[in-house]
Design an enzyme around this catalytic site. Sequence first.
Site, mmCIF file in Angstrom:
data_model
loop_
_atom_site.group_PDB
_atom_site.id
_atom_site.type_symbol
_atom_site.label_atom_id
_atom_site.label_comp_id
_atom_site.label_asym_id
_atom_site.label_seq_id
_atom_site.Cartn_x
_atom_site.Cartn_y
_atom_site.Cartn_z
ATOM 1 C CD GLU A 36 -8.675 0.872 6.440
ATOM 2 O OE1 GLU A 36 -7.624 0.512 7.025
ATOM 3 O OE2 GLU A 36 -8.673 1.773 5.585
ATOM 4 C CG HIS A 158 1.754 15.162 -3.109
ATOM 5 N ND1 HIS A 158 2.740 15.139 -4.057
ATOM 6 C CD2 HIS A 158 0.649 14.617 -3.699
ATOM 7 C CE1 HIS A 158 2.261 14.600 -5.181
ATOM 8 N NE2 HIS A 158 0.989 14.278 -4.983
ATOM 9 C CE LYS A 162 2.987 11.254 -2.727
ATOM 10 N NZ LYS A 162 2.270 9.952 -2.736
HETATM 11 N N1 LIG Z 1 -2.646 6.825 -8.306
HETATM 12 C C1 LIG Z 1 -3.373 7.863 -7.903
HETATM 13 O O1 LIG Z 1 -4.102 8.508 -8.688
HETATM 14 C C2 LIG Z 1 -3.332 8.241 -6.474
HETATM 15 C C3 LIG Z 1 -2.568 7.506 -5.610
HETATM 16 N N2 LIG Z 1 -2.577 7.761 -4.287
HETATM 17 C C4 LIG Z 1 -1.812 6.841 -3.465
HETATM 18 O O2 LIG Z 1 -2.719 6.015 -2.746
HETATM 19 C C5 LIG Z 1 -2.150 5.612 -1.520
HETATM 20 C C6 LIG Z 1 -3.088 5.955 -0.366
HETATM 21 O O3 LIG Z 1 -3.218 7.350 -0.259
HETATM 22 P P1 LIG Z 1 -4.172 7.997 0.850
HETATM 23 O O4 LIG Z 1 -5.570 7.544 0.640
HETATM 24 O O5 LIG Z 1 -3.871 9.439 0.840
HETATM 25 O O6 LIG Z 1 -3.555 7.340 2.152
HETATM 26 P P2 LIG Z 1 -4.294 6.957 3.526
HETATM 27 O O7 LIG Z 1 -3.202 6.649 4.493
HETATM 28 O O8 LIG Z 1 -5.297 8.002 3.867
HETATM 29 O O9 LIG Z 1 -5.102 5.621 3.158
HETATM 30 C C7 LIG Z 1 -4.539 4.341 3.072
HETATM 31 C C8 LIG Z 1 -5.480 3.397 3.781
HETATM 32 O O10 LIG Z 1 -5.044 2.061 3.575
HETATM 33 C C9 LIG Z 1 -5.155 1.400 4.851
HETATM 34 N N3 LIG Z 1 -4.357 0.193 4.905
HETATM 35 C C10 LIG Z 1 -3.056 0.030 5.274
HETATM 36 N N4 LIG Z 1 -2.709 -1.271 5.255
HETATM 37 C C11 LIG Z 1 -3.825 -1.961 4.878
HETATM 38 C C12 LIG Z 1 -4.122 -3.342 4.710
HETATM 39 N N5 LIG Z 1 -3.195 -4.283 4.903
HETATM 40 N N6 LIG Z 1 -5.369 -3.692 4.349
HETATM 41 C C13 LIG Z 1 -6.317 -2.755 4.135
HETATM 42 N N7 LIG Z 1 -6.096 -1.428 4.308
HETATM 43 C C14 LIG Z 1 -4.873 -1.032 4.650
HETATM 44 C C15 LIG Z 1 -4.733 2.469 5.834
HETATM 45 O O11 LIG Z 1 -5.096 2.110 7.156
HETATM 46 P P3 LIG Z 1 -4.288 2.730 8.419
HETATM 47 O O12 LIG Z 1 -4.253 4.210 8.218
HETATM 48 O O13 LIG Z 1 -5.100 2.300 9.574
HETATM 49 O O14 LIG Z 1 -2.924 2.111 8.367
HETATM 50 C C16 LIG Z 1 -5.497 3.649 5.288
HETATM 51 O O15 LIG Z 1 -6.834 3.673 5.753
HETATM 52 C C17 LIG Z 1 -0.780 6.310 -1.463
HETATM 53 O O16 LIG Z 1 0.209 5.430 -1.930
HETATM 54 C C18 LIG Z 1 -0.947 7.470 -2.423
HETATM 55 O O17 LIG Z 1 0.266 7.945 -2.949
HETATM 56 C C19 LIG Z 1 -3.336 8.745 -3.735
HETATM 57 C C20 LIG Z 1 -4.106 9.531 -4.544
HETATM 58 C C21 LIG Z 1 -4.171 9.341 -5.976
HETATM 59 O O1 LIG Z 2 -0.459 10.643 -1.886
HETATM 60 C C1 LIG Z 2 -1.220 11.391 -2.547
HETATM 61 O O2 LIG Z 2 -2.036 12.150 -2.028
HETATM 62 C C2 LIG Z 2 -1.126 11.340 -4.023
HETATM 63 N N1 LIG Z 2 -0.391 10.398 -4.524
HETATM 64 C C3 LIG Z 2 -0.173 10.143 -5.912
HETATM 65 C C4 LIG Z 2 1.283 10.309 -6.233
HETATM 66 O O3 LIG Z 2 2.147 9.825 -5.472
HETATM 67 O O4 LIG Z 2 1.607 10.915 -7.266
HETATM 68 C C5 LIG Z 2 -1.129 10.884 -6.808
HETATM 69 C C6 LIG Z 2 -1.559 12.229 -6.325
HETATM 70 O O5 LIG Z 2 -0.600 13.168 -6.661
HETATM 71 C C7 LIG Z 2 -1.918 12.261 -4.855
#
Ligand SMILES: NC(=O)C1=CN([C@@H]2O[C@H](COP(=O)(O)OP(=O)(O)OC[C@H]3O[C@@H](n4cnc5c(N)ncnc54)[C@H](OP(=O)(O)O)[C@@H]3O)[C@@H](O)[C@H]2O)C=CC1
Ligand SMILES: O=C(O)C1=N[C@H](C(=O)O)C[C@H](O)C1
Length: 270
Positions: A36, A158, A162
């Site tokens: 994290e 979404h 987001k």
């Molecule tokens: N490609 C795919 O299939 C999908 C992509 N996504 C993408 O994934 C990303 C994350 O989504 P989501 O899980 O909902 O977001 P969250 O905000 O729930 O999770 C992101 C996590 O990353 C942490 N983080 C931030 N900076 C750092 C760092 N420097 N080092 C380590 N950890 C860090 C955040 O911490 P903190 O909150 O403390 O800043 C948080 O816990 C988004 O860009 C989303 O669009 C999501 C779902 C599916």
């Molecule tokens: O942020 C999300 O939650 C998601 N992000 C990805 C995106 O930007 O398309 C994938 C998924 O739709 C969920």
Amino acid sequence: MSEMGLVVVGAAGRMGQTLIRTIHAMEGVRVVGAVERAGSPHIGRDAGELAGVGTIDVAITDDPLPAFAKADGVLDFTVPAATVTFAGYAAQARIVHVIGTTGLGAEHEAAIEAAARHAMIVKSGNMSLGVNLLAVLVRQAAKALDAADFDIEIVEMHHRHKVDAPSGTALLLGRAAAEGRGVDLGEKSVRVRDGHTGARETGTIGFATLRGGSVVGDHSVILAGTGERITLSHQAEDRSIFARGAVKAALWARDRKPGLYSMLDVLGLA
Ligand SMILES: NC(=O)C1=CN([C@@H]2O[C@H](COP(=O)(O)OP(=O)(O)OC[C@H]3O[C@@H](n4cnc5c(N)ncnc54)[C@H](OP(=O)(O)O)[C@@H]3O)[C@@H](O)[C@H]2O)C=CC1
Ligand SMILES: O=C(O)C1=N[C@H](C(=O)O)C[C@H](O)C1
């Protein structure tokens, strides 16, 4: 083959916790590190406890390097700046880096491409089987239907948390439509409409973004002609579809040469 040791970065996030649960329930993969950001209130907590699967003896750390040194791969759903840093570390360690992070700019993409000279990187705006199949169908439909007769619009919704728009998936689908039409998405996309916009320009690809509640991810590609309309859609009901896809990508990439791959490569849909 031996078990694949995976580090989950962003381990306390929505996707991070889903990944920990998914890896915990699967054979052939194991969580060997959980990272994290510095200052996170979750540093020191057990990653399994936080994700609701009980203790897995992996404490969340803000020091990625020791975690990467003992891993075969990294699963990364964080933020663009962090993802670029992690790609550099994965390149140093010569391991797999699966990137789900969206909202990447041209400078982030360039850094990831550079890291892919030494790391096996799989990057996709959506790791699910369904969306990647949808992208293939969109490319076919866009190719079959003349731009003069059918307008393409992409609508996504979404959850309220987001932070980037249009979603990575919407852009992935837009690129598929543009490929089908043989045009460059950058030149044809209309990302915002407001006020007196004038009539729609033929051949453009429009994007519309909705945000609210707990929606995991809904995407529709509408091909609108005169007197008829085709809609190709996907609804994500659970984040585990992305997590399972990410683990599949890591296992697939393990035996590849360094390079930048997509989920279409992983799924054999390229
Ligand atoms: N490609 C795919 O299939 C999908 C992509 N996504 C993408 O994934 C990303 C994350 O989504 P989501 O899980 O909902 O977001 P969250 O905000 O729930 O999770 C992101 C996590 O990353 C942490 N983080 C931030 N900076 C750092 C760092 N420097 N080092 C380590 N950890 C860090 C955040 O911490 P903190 O909150 O403390 O800043 C948080 O816990 C988004 O860009 C989303 O669009 C999501 C779902 C599916
Ligand atoms: O942020 C999300 O939650 C998601 N992000 C990805 C995106 O930007 O398309 C994938 C998924 O739709 C969920």
